[in-house]
Design an enzyme around this catalytic site. Structure first.
Site, PDB file in Angstrom:
ATOM      1  N   ARG A  47       0.845  -1.209   0.000  1.00  0.00           N
ATOM      2  CA  ARG A  47       0.000   0.000   0.000  1.00  0.00           C
ATOM      3  C   ARG A  47       0.874   1.250   0.000  1.00  0.00           C
ATOM      4  NH1 ARG A  47      -1.491   1.776   4.478  1.00  0.00           N
ATOM      5  NH2 ARG A  47      -2.263  -0.145   5.436  1.00  0.00           N
ATOM      6  N   TYR A  99     -14.733  18.932 -15.053  1.00  0.00           N
ATOM      7  CA  TYR A  99     -15.114  17.524 -15.225  1.00  0.00           C
ATOM      8  C   TYR A  99     -16.214  17.214 -14.202  1.00  0.00           C
ATOM      9  CZ  TYR A  99     -14.982  12.541 -14.292  1.00  0.00           C
ATOM     10  OH  TYR A  99     -15.350  11.249 -14.037  1.00  0.00           O
ATOM     11  N   ASP A 170      -5.899  19.789 -14.382  1.00  0.00           N
ATOM     12  CA  ASP A 170      -6.340  18.500 -14.916  1.00  0.00           C
ATOM     13  C   ASP A 170      -5.990  18.509 -16.404  1.00  0.00           C
ATOM     14  OD1 ASP A 170      -7.697  16.318 -15.987  1.00  0.00           O
ATOM     15  OD2 ASP A 170      -9.512  16.608 -14.789  1.00  0.00           O
ATOM     16  N   LYS A 195      -7.454   7.240 -19.426  1.00  0.00           N
ATOM     17  CA  LYS A 195      -7.680   7.803 -20.752  1.00  0.00           C
ATOM     18  C   LYS A 195      -6.450   7.598 -21.645  1.00  0.00           C
ATOM     19  CE  LYS A 195     -11.440   8.845 -18.594  1.00  0.00           C
ATOM     20  NZ  LYS A 195     -11.742  10.144 -18.024  1.00  0.00           N
TER      21      LYS A 195
END
Ligand SMILES: *Cc1c(COP(=O)(O)O)cnc(C)c1O
Length: 375
Positions: A47, A99, A170, A195
């Site tokens: 982690r 977004y 972004d 993406k």
């Protein structure tokens, strides 16, 4: 080194003992401790870090010209980790066409803790007017989703620096190959690696890149490690593998995007084309200044309203009717129905993610879809 070279080499953290050319997927959740209590392999628990994630973070930091990168299990958690790093009562300036997933986070999860102004970031004076004593960050998104608005990152960086604010960008629609916001003055860059970075519609992920390893970045690292919204070693492996071809995929997306935009702009069934590569686009000059290509995302307004827009997305054959973007396959969607009843997205808007199929096939597909009505 240039992006093409970094993309291929920065993720190869070679294992001297096995001499792999391609790093293997390391599934171990825990790593051996030395007699002195240290971890000479550099990892303790997966982690916190693991070899595949380190390879991905290293590659992304290099490509974005940043000091460090953090990889997350989705773009949404990458963005949320930035919002979580601020004290309650902080004020954020965000784009009016942010977004929608982030807008929803800010309006629901952070509704009681952060105050947000959603404004038009292409208006520099408006930004200045909205800075308050408790403002901590300006969040930009360029090109924006779904209107492909372009914000001038360097101009906003000047305001943000003068006021001691964090500037985040972004940059998902641009990918690290077409624009480097840190070089323009941004402090934090965010990508949904689902993406273009992933590029094959088969892995969910998000990344943050920092200009400097400072106190704010330490908070984000902590949120990543203690919060635990981390990608799996396999996800990281896939992303490192995808990045090797990112520059070449982006060239194809840009080329096809431009050609399809030009074709659609001249089609009588199309009212407007939003593509930053077109000289008629309001953000074209800024895009030329801050991007090295205009990407593969475009939106169109079609004549005939929502019904005609829905008919066209059903009529195309090669463009898959699905949300998301940035994959090798072309996707198309009627955006307003994805965003729900309170969307501001025009009802006759179709969003297109132009893939890497041959452009003649893509244009022929639109030709038949747009022609049906005339028959
Ligand atoms: C998809 C997307 C996100 C969210 O990323 P996920 O990986 O879907 O969580 C954030 N910003 C933009 C611009 C996006 O397109």
């Amino acid at each position: 080194m240039r992006a093409e070279t970094l993309a291929i080499h920065a993720g190869n953290l070679y294992n001297i003992s096995t001499q792999d050319v391609t790093p293997p997927i390391n599934l171990s959740t825990t790593f051996l401790r030395n007699e002195d209590g240290g971890y000479s392999g550099g990892h303790m628990y997966s982690r916190v870090s693991n070899p595949n994630r380190s390879a991905l973070e290293n590659t992304i930091a290099e490509l974005e010209k940043g000091a460090d990168a953090c990889a997350f299990s989705s773009g949404n958690t990458a963005g949320m980790s930035v919002f979580q790093a601020f004290k309650p009562g902080s004020h954020i300036i965000a784009p009016d066409d942010m977004y929608w997933g982030f807008k929803r986070q800010l309006q629901t999860i952070f509704a009681d803790t952060l105050s947000i102004d959603f404004i038009d970031l292409t208006d520099i004076e408006l930004i200045k007017q909205h800075i308050k004593p408790n403002t901590v960050m300006i969040w930009t998104e360029t090109p924006s989703n779904p209107l492909l608005k372009i914000t001038d990152v360097a101009a906003i960086a000047e305001i943000s620096k003068a006021n001691g604010l964090i500037l985040a960008c972004d940059s998902t629609f641009a990918s690290p190959c077409l624009q480097n916001p840190i070089a323009l003055g941004a402090d934090i860059v965010m990508h949904s690696s689902t993406k273009y970075i992933g590029g094959h519609s088969d892995v969910l992920g998000g990344v943050l890149i920092t200009a400097e390893k400072n106190e704010f970045w330490e908070k984000i690292r902590n949120i990543q490690q203690i919060g635990g919204a981390v990608p799996s070693p396999f996800d990281c492996f896939l992303l490192v593998r995808s990045i090797k071809t990112l520059s070449y995929r982006m060239r194809g997306h840009c080329e096809n995007g431009m050609a399809l935009a030009l074709y659609l702009q001249n089609h009588p069934a199309v009212e407007t084309v939003y593509y930053p590569g077109l000289p008629t686009h309001p953000g074209h000059e800024i895009a030329r200044k801050q991007m090295s290509g205009f990407g593969g995302m475009l939106s169109i307004l079609v004549r005939g309203g929502a019904a005609e827009a829905r008919r066209i997305v059903n009529q195309v054959k090669l463009f898959a009717q699905a949300t998301s973007l940035g994959g090798v396959e072309s996707l198309i969607e009627h955006r307003a129905s994805v965003e729900g009843p309170d969307t501001k997205t025009p009802q006759n808007l179709i969003r297109i993610s132009v893939g890497l199929e041959h452009i003649d096939d893509l244009i022929a597909d639109f030709e038949q879809a747009l022609a049906v009505k005339q028959l």
